[in-house]
Design an enzyme around this catalytic site. Structure first.
Site, mmCIF file in Angstrom:
data_model
loop_
_atom_site.group_PDB
_atom_site.id
_atom_site.type_symbol
_atom_site.label_atom_id
_atom_site.label_comp_id
_atom_site.label_asym_id
_atom_site.label_seq_id
_atom_site.Cartn_x
_atom_site.Cartn_y
_atom_site.Cartn_z
ATOM 1 N N ASP A 58 0.998 -8.084 6.497
ATOM 2 C CA ASP A 58 -0.197 -7.246 6.450
ATOM 3 C C ASP A 58 -1.275 -8.100 5.768
ATOM 4 O O ASP A 58 -1.187 -8.379 4.565
ATOM 5 C CB ASP A 58 0.110 -5.966 5.666
ATOM 6 C CG ASP A 58 -1.098 -5.033 5.591
ATOM 7 O OD1 ASP A 58 -2.245 -5.525 5.673
ATOM 8 O OD2 ASP A 58 -0.896 -3.822 5.430
ATOM 9 N N TYR A 116 0.849 -1.192 0.000
ATOM 10 C CA TYR A 116 0.000 0.000 0.000
ATOM 11 C C TYR A 116 0.890 1.250 0.000
ATOM 12 O O TYR A 116 1.896 1.295 0.728
ATOM 13 C CB TYR A 116 -0.914 -0.047 1.231
ATOM 14 C CG TYR A 116 -1.617 1.260 1.500
ATOM 15 C CD1 TYR A 116 -2.418 1.853 0.514
ATOM 16 C CD2 TYR A 116 -1.489 1.912 2.717
ATOM 17 C CE1 TYR A 116 -3.058 3.060 0.755
ATOM 18 C CE2 TYR A 116 -2.131 3.116 2.968
ATOM 19 C CZ TYR A 116 -2.910 3.687 1.978
ATOM 20 O OH TYR A 116 -3.533 4.882 2.218
ATOM 21 N N LYS A 131 -11.072 -1.946 6.357
ATOM 22 C CA LYS A 131 -11.432 -2.677 5.133
ATOM 23 C C LYS A 131 -12.444 -3.783 5.440
ATOM 24 O O LYS A 131 -13.499 -3.506 5.930
ATOM 25 C CB LYS A 131 -10.169 -3.200 4.458
ATOM 26 C CG LYS A 131 -9.014 -2.200 4.433
ATOM 27 C CD LYS A 131 -9.362 -0.893 3.733
ATOM 28 C CE LYS A 131 -8.150 0.032 3.733
ATOM 29 N NZ LYS A 131 -8.500 1.437 3.585
HETATM 30 O O1 P1T Z 1 -6.067 3.527 5.844
HETATM 31 P P1 P1T Z 1 -5.594 2.813 7.060
HETATM 32 O O2 P1T Z 1 -6.695 2.246 7.905
HETATM 33 O O3 P1T Z 1 -4.602 3.612 7.844
HETATM 34 O O4 P1T Z 1 -4.825 1.481 6.558
HETATM 35 C C1 P1T Z 1 -3.642 1.537 5.843
HETATM 36 C C2 P1T Z 1 -3.502 0.300 4.998
HETATM 37 C C3 P1T Z 1 -2.681 -0.718 5.438
HETATM 38 N N1 P1T Z 1 -2.512 -1.856 4.721
HETATM 39 C C4 P1T Z 1 -3.145 -2.047 3.551
HETATM 40 C C5 P1T Z 1 -2.929 -3.313 2.793
HETATM 41 C C6 P1T Z 1 -4.012 -1.059 3.050
HETATM 42 O O5 P1T Z 1 -4.633 -1.290 1.889
HETATM 43 C C7 P1T Z 1 -4.193 0.148 3.784
HETATM 44 C C8 P1T Z 1 -5.073 1.237 3.296
HETATM 45 N N2 P1T Z 1 -5.424 1.145 1.946
HETATM 46 C C9 P1T Z 1 -6.221 2.006 1.264
HETATM 47 C C10 P1T Z 1 -6.774 3.094 1.803
HETATM 48 C C11 P1T Z 1 -6.459 1.653 -0.147
HETATM 49 O O6 P1T Z 1 -7.405 2.170 -0.776
HETATM 50 O O7 P1T Z 1 -5.712 0.811 -0.664
#
Ligand code: P1T
Length: 387
Positions: free
Chosen positions: A170, A98, A195
């Site tokens: 992750d 990400y 998510k």
């Molecule tokens: O946005 P947040 O809750 O801080 O999470 C970060 C994060 C961590 N790991 C993965 C695999 C992610 O996809 C994300 C956040 N991703 C998005 C906002 C996106 O649209 O891909």
């Protein structure tokens, strides 16, 4: 207890004072002490809150972890895992992560003297080659965001154990319903609970799961010391989401598989990235280490960037938005949205071009989703925009 039962019950005994079947939102910042040092387990709400405790226990049970820790965002969780390291330590990172994860490593922790080597973790040999005497951590997303590449978890566990390096996965894309890295020997699992776990695009949150006592003590210290903790209402929303995780994930996967198969045959699509397709280069590994393939897929649209943009502007049910994993379908352009923080040259080297479109397939009726994509792709083929 099986997965769906745990999602509904673990950490969520009826409220002892009223019998309320649902864990209350303990909207309080502090707790009264009977006398100095005598309290009911809670002193101050950054350190602990009963609603958060319920969520932490439930999430731990779903990942088969001994311990769970919750955070205000996924990046808050990532940040706290980084707090395990000190100046001069080195991390090997699977390069397809990400954009915000890349950013916190490259733009924040590098300044604090932590070194990062980004490698293609689809081959464990690349990870092994990148190890140095000061390597303390291997960080992987599997499947990755946005290219749905896989790292072989068991191979990385073997390497991490042999070299005494902490392994982190992750697990946001798969969710514990489809993948449990701790069962395969990983030390730490990280989630953006924003998510699939929350599941309704109405809350932002994060979590860390581990069964290692030493790491838990250190992470718990930093959770409190740094303070990126979730409020009780946000904890409650994620917990409500968890109750339907199993049923939602089945539907996400069913819809994603049908859409992946349709797109793979479509004239306007160059390539589909979905681990459930036999054409995925790591389909066999996916079958081995995952319990399902999830609801995320990416595609390369034929004809380049403009066609990709026309496609994502033309869908109506698939909303153009950041994020993923909610009940509603989303469509996004990683190069300019979720992965814009990666320099263009590095991004393109990783295969995240301007012609890449990412779909978070929701749980709407599959006929409506297929019709929406067919219509949008018709617009692409005709070279005209509808919105
Ligand atoms: O946005 P947040 O809750 O801080 O999470 C970060 C994060 C961590 N790991 C993965 C695999 C992610 O996809 C994300 C956040 N991703 C998005 C906002 C996106 O649209 O891909």
């Amino acid at each position: 207890m099986k997965f769906s039962t745990k999602a509904i019950h673990v950490g969520q005994e009826p409220d002892p004072t009223t019998g309320a079947i649902i864990t209350p939102i303990y909207q309080t910042s502090t707790y009264v002490q009977e006398e100095l040092g005598k309290h009911k387990g809670y002193e101050y709400a950054r350190t602990g809150n009963p609603t958060r405790t319920a969520l932490e226990q439930c999430l731990a049970s779903l990942e088969n972890a001994k311990y769970g820790l919750c955070f205000s965002t996924g990046l808050g969780a990532t940040n706290t895992v980084m707090n395990l390291l000190s100046q001069g330590d080195h991390v090997v990172v699977g390069e397809d992560v990400y954009g915000g994860t890349y950013r916190i490593f490259d733009k924040v922790y590098k300044r604090y003297g932590i070194e990062f080597t980004f490698i293609d973790s689809t081959d464990v040999k690349n990870t092994e080659k990148a190890l140095r005497p000061n390597t303390k951590m291997i960080w992987m997303e599997t499947p990755t965001n946005p290219l749905l590449r896989l790292a072989d978890i068991e191979e990385h566990v073997k390497l991490g154990r042999a070299k005494k390096v902490i392994t982190v996965v992750d697990n946001t894309f798969a969710s514990p319903y489809f993948q449990r890295p701790l069962d395969l020997g990983i030390d730490v699992v990280v989630h953006s609970t924003t998510k699939y776990l929350g599941g309704h695009s109405d809350v932002v949150g994060g979590a860390i799961l581990t069964s290692r006592d030493d790491l838990y003590e250190n992470l718990k210290f930093h959770q409190n010391a740094v303070g990126a903790t979730p409020g009780p209402f946000d904890s409650w929303l994620v917990m409500r989401g968890l109750k339907t995780l199993a049923v939602r994930m089945k539907e996400h996967q069913k819809n994603a598989m049908t859409i992946a198969e349709m797109l793979e045959k479509h004239d306007a699509i160059e390539r589909v990235y979905y681990p459930g397709l036999p054409s995925h280069p790591q389909h066999e590994l996916a079958k081995k280490q995952m319990l399902g393939f999830g609801g995320m897929l990416s595609v390369i649209v034929k004809g380049g960037a403009q066609n990709a943009k026309n496609f994502l502007h033309a869908t109506k049910l698939f909303s153009l938005a950041e994020s993923l994993g909610g009940v509603e379908s989303l469509i996004g352009h990683p190069a300019t949205m979720t992965h814009a923080s990666i320099p263009q040259k590095d991004r393109e080297a990783r295969g995240i071009g301007d012609d890449l479109v990412r779909l978070s397939v929701g749980i709407e009726d599959i006929d409506d989703l297929l019709a929406d994509l067919h219509n949008a792709l018709k617009v692409v083929s005709l070279g005209v925009l509808s919105k």
